[in-house]
Design a protein around this motif. Structure first.
Motif, PDB file in Angstrom:
ATOM      1  N   ALA A 124       0.751   3.998  -2.875  1.00 12.01           N
ATOM      2  CA  ALA A 124       0.294   5.335  -2.479  1.00 12.01           C
ATOM      3  C   ALA A 124       1.226   6.432  -2.990  1.00 12.01           C
ATOM      4  O   ALA A 124       0.801   7.565  -3.205  1.00 12.01           O
ATOM      5  CB  ALA A 124       0.168   5.404  -0.952  1.00 12.01           C
ATOM      6  N   GLN A 131      -4.344   5.372   2.873  1.00 11.76           N
ATOM      7  CA  GLN A 131      -3.209   5.610   3.778  1.00 11.76           C
ATOM      8  C   GLN A 131      -3.383   6.933   4.523  1.00 11.76           C
ATOM      9  O   GLN A 131      -3.136   7.017   5.728  1.00 11.76           O
ATOM     10  CB  GLN A 131      -1.899   5.595   2.978  1.00 11.76           C
ATOM     11  CG  GLN A 131      -0.670   5.805   3.847  1.00 11.76           C
ATOM     12  CD  GLN A 131       0.614   5.596   3.064  1.00 11.76           C
ATOM     13  OE1 GLN A 131       1.086   4.466   2.906  1.00 11.76           O
ATOM     14  NE2 GLN A 131       1.185   6.659   2.555  1.00 11.76           N
ATOM     15  N   GLN A 132      -3.842   7.960   3.794  1.00  6.89           N
ATOM     16  CA  GLN A 132      -4.031   9.268   4.432  1.00  6.89           C
ATOM     17  C   GLN A 132      -5.134   9.192   5.491  1.00  6.89           C
ATOM     18  O   GLN A 132      -4.994   9.755   6.575  1.00  6.89           O
ATOM     19  CB  GLN A 132      -4.371  10.329   3.380  1.00  6.89           C
ATOM     20  CG  GLN A 132      -4.346  11.738   3.942  1.00  6.89           C
ATOM     21  CD  GLN A 132      -3.003  12.054   4.622  1.00  6.89           C
ATOM     22  OE1 GLN A 132      -1.947  11.864   4.031  1.00  6.89           O
ATOM     23  NE2 GLN A 132      -3.036  12.495   5.884  1.00  6.89           N
ATOM     24  N   VAL A 136       0.849  -1.198   0.000  1.00 10.18           N
ATOM     25  CA  VAL A 136       0.000   0.000   0.000  1.00 10.18           C
ATOM     26  C   VAL A 136       0.886   1.251   0.000  1.00 10.18           C
ATOM     27  O   VAL A 136       0.646   2.208  -0.746  1.00 10.18           O
ATOM     28  CB  VAL A 136      -0.945   0.015   1.222  1.00 10.18           C
ATOM     29  CG1 VAL A 136      -1.628   1.363   1.372  1.00 10.18           C
ATOM     30  CG2 VAL A 136      -1.992  -1.089   1.088  1.00 10.18           C
ATOM     31  N   GLU A 137       1.920   1.241   0.819  1.00 13.81           N
ATOM     32  CA  GLU A 137       2.802   2.414   0.878  1.00 13.81           C
ATOM     33  C   GLU A 137       3.417   2.695  -0.493  1.00 13.81           C
ATOM     34  O   GLU A 137       3.466   3.844  -0.944  1.00 13.81           O
ATOM     35  CB  GLU A 137       3.912   2.214   1.922  1.00 13.81           C
ATOM     36  CG  GLU A 137       4.823   3.425   2.005  1.00 13.81           C
ATOM     37  CD  GLU A 137       5.830   3.405   3.148  1.00 13.81           C
ATOM     38  OE1 GLU A 137       6.119   2.316   3.683  1.00 13.81           O
ATOM     39  OE2 GLU A 137       6.335   4.490   3.481  1.00 13.81           O
ATOM     40  N   GLU A 191      -3.931   3.307  -7.297  1.00 16.50           N
ATOM     41  CA  GLU A 191      -2.968   4.180  -6.612  1.00 16.50           C
ATOM     42  C   GLU A 191      -3.684   5.269  -5.816  1.00 16.50           C
ATOM     43  O   GLU A 191      -3.289   5.588  -4.692  1.00 16.50           O
ATOM     44  CB  GLU A 191      -2.009   4.819  -7.632  1.00 16.50           C
ATOM     45  CG  GLU A 191      -1.000   3.868  -8.249  1.00 16.50           C
ATOM     46  CD  GLU A 191      -1.620   2.943  -9.301  1.00 16.50           C
ATOM     47  OE1 GLU A 191      -2.746   3.245  -9.785  1.00 16.50           O
ATOM     48  OE2 GLU A 191      -0.991   1.912  -9.627  1.00 16.50           O
ATOM     49  N   ASP A 192      -4.745   5.847  -6.404  1.00 21.90           N
ATOM     50  CA  ASP A 192      -5.480   6.901  -5.691  1.00 21.90           C
ATOM     51  C   ASP A 192      -6.210   6.325  -4.469  1.00 21.90           C
ATOM     52  O   ASP A 192      -6.267   6.969  -3.418  1.00 21.90           O
ATOM     53  CB  ASP A 192      -6.488   7.594  -6.630  1.00 21.90           C
ATOM     54  CG  ASP A 192      -5.791   8.559  -7.589  1.00 21.90           C
ATOM     55  OD1 ASP A 192      -4.588   8.843  -7.378  1.00 21.90           O
ATOM     56  OD2 ASP A 192      -6.441   9.023  -8.549  1.00 21.90           O
ATOM     57  N   PRO A 211      -3.792  11.462  -2.477  1.00 21.30           N
ATOM     58  CA  PRO A 211      -4.462  11.113  -1.214  1.00 21.30           C
ATOM     59  C   PRO A 211      -5.777  11.838  -0.998  1.00 21.30           C
ATOM     60  O   PRO A 211      -6.514  11.493  -0.071  1.00 21.30           O
ATOM     61  CB  PRO A 211      -3.431  11.516  -0.145  1.00 21.30           C
ATOM     62  CG  PRO A 211      -2.569  12.527  -0.804  1.00 21.30           C
ATOM     63  CD  PRO A 211      -2.547  12.204  -2.266  1.00 21.30           C
ATOM     64  N   ALA A 265      -5.246   3.671  -2.762  1.00 22.44           N
ATOM     65  CA  ALA A 265      -4.197   3.351  -1.780  1.00 22.44           C
ATOM     66  C   ALA A 265      -3.743   4.611  -1.057  1.00 22.44           C
ATOM     67  O   ALA A 265      -3.615   4.625   0.178  1.00 22.44           O
ATOM     68  CB  ALA A 265      -3.012   2.670  -2.478  1.00 22.44           C
ATOM     69  N   ALA A 266      -3.503   5.673  -1.813  1.00 22.21           N
ATOM     70  CA  ALA A 266      -3.027   6.922  -1.203  1.00 22.21           C
ATOM     71  C   ALA A 266      -4.096   7.516  -0.290  1.00 22.21           C
ATOM     72  O   ALA A 266      -3.796   8.003   0.810  1.00 22.21           O
ATOM     73  CB  ALA A 266      -2.644   7.924  -2.291  1.00 22.21           C
ATOM     74  N   SER A 267      -5.354   7.459  -0.724  1.00 17.35           N
ATOM     75  CA  SER A 267      -6.445   8.036   0.078  1.00 17.35           C
ATOM     76  C   SER A 267      -6.675   7.204   1.339  1.00 17.35           C
ATOM     77  O   SER A 267      -6.928   7.749   2.420  1.00 17.35           O
ATOM     78  CB  SER A 267      -7.732   8.117  -0.743  1.00 17.35           C
ATOM     79  OG  SER A 267      -7.532   8.922  -1.895  1.00 17.35           O
TER      80      SER A 267
END
Ligand code: KG4
Ligand code: ZN
Length: 344
Positions: free
Chosen positions: A188, A238-239, A184-185, A231-232, A193, A234-236
């Protein structure tokens, strides 16, 4: 000075290490089992236990020979005695009991969570008790006021999933594979995010605890909507997870009078964005921030040997009938968090 052999086998890492009470790591070795578990998308307890049986004896021999130490020269044998997958815990603990019996050295039955909780001190000699610890791993998500060896006040825990579990489950939902946190990191890094609207469970809540189950379900819905890139999401995700961790930690800092530092430990502490957000929070509050190096965040035996060394120095050794425990809370007096799924 004491020299401790440490053994870790509570999940899918088989590990052994030699560490002194003066923070010298004479040797540490770790054998991951990712390849064996990957086809199943998660850790299979029975496979893990069998792998520990096969790997551990040679690993112990390796650390002893790398350090040029005879097993008779160590002062005590420390092993994780829980919490964790019980089959694996039994393999490590029984190995340690055998070594203790053969050498006549004391056994130290270490709580895996205590290994994580004290690991920042191994890397950072200036860190002193008491400190506020965010312990974020695959099985746990807790805020602990760490007052000394064996003295932990649990301020918060998760009412459903652990933080690492949320990373792992989201990775699985997004097809990012196993182990999920690092995947995930990595995804991301090339995502945005703020694109996917995701909930921040319990943020701003008067109760102190964490919750991640709703976030995971929202990741599933975002995926199924077909509107966003992996990717979006995963980034969202994680945030959102970081916002939860920061909000709850900030709340706990209000009840952590006397804390000398804000400290993070456990596998999720290996995440660079988590570390950066905690660095900012600590700076805002005028507190030093301490995080172990990444290799010491995820499961390893150096932290078990180190916890063993601190316990040994305080005369805290265990009898050979010490039990293996699937569950073993660090603060047995902590009130039950509401809801089910409380892991320890
Ligand atoms: O402390 P640990 O190795 O084992 C337990 O005691 O549970 O933690 C493993 C957890 C897994 O859920 C893994 O996905 C997560 O830590 N993790 C991460 C990262 N590296 C490991 N989560 C987010 N970002 C990472 N870079
Ligand atoms: Zn762990």
């Amino acid at each position: 000075m004491s020299l401790i052999l440490g053994i870790e086998s509570s999940c899918d890492e088989t590990a052994a290490a030699l560490v002194t009470s003066e923070r010298r790591i004479l040797a540490h070795k770790l054998a991951g089992q990712e390849a064996a578990h990957r086809p199943f998308g998660g850790v299979v307890p029975e496979i893990a236990a069998r792998a520990h049986v096969e790997i551990l004896p040679a690993l112990v021999e390796d650390v002893l020979s790398e350090a040029g130490i005879d097993v008779d020269e160590v002062d005590a044998i420390a092993a994780t005695a829980g919490p964790g997958l019980i089959g694996g815990v039994m393999v490590g603990l029984v190995t340690a009991k055998g070594l203790a019996l053969a050498t006549g050295k004391p056994l130290i039955a270490v709580n895996h969570l205590e290994g994580h909780a004290l690991s920042p001190m191994l890397a950072q000699p200036s860190l002193a008790f008491p400190y506020l610890l965010l312990l974020v791993s695959g099985g746990h998500c807790q805020l602990l006021f760490v007052e000394g060896v064996g003295r932990y006040r649990r301020l918060a825990t998760t009412i459903d999933d652990a933080a690492g579990e949320a990373f792992d489950k989201s990775a699985k939902l997004l097809g990012l594979g196993f182990p999920g946190g690092p995947a995930v990191e990595a995804a991301a890094k090339s995502g945005n995010p703020s694109v996917v609207p995701l909930p921040r469970p319990l943020v701003g809540s008067a109760e102190p605890h964490f919750s991640f189950a709703g976030l995971k379900s929202a990741v599933l819905r975002a995926r199924d909507s077909g509107r966003y890139s992996v990717e979006d999401v995963a980034a969202s995700f994680q945030q959102a997870a970081i916002d939860c961790l920061i909000d709850r930690t900030a709340r706990a800092l209000r009840n952590a009078d006397g804390a000398t530092a804000l400290v993070v430990a456990g596998g999720v502490a290996a995440n660079q964005s988590v570390r950066a957000a905690l660095t900012d929070l600590a700076a805002e509050r005028g507190l030093p921030f301490v995080a172990p190096p990444q290799w010491l965040c995820t499961d390893n035996a150096a932290m078990i040997a180190w916890a063993g060394a601190l316990r040994f120095e305080e005369g805290l050794v265990d009898a050979l009938d010490a039990p293996a425990r699937a569950r073993w809370p660090l603060d047995p007096s902590a009130e039950k968090a509401r809801g089910a799924g409380v892991k320890a």
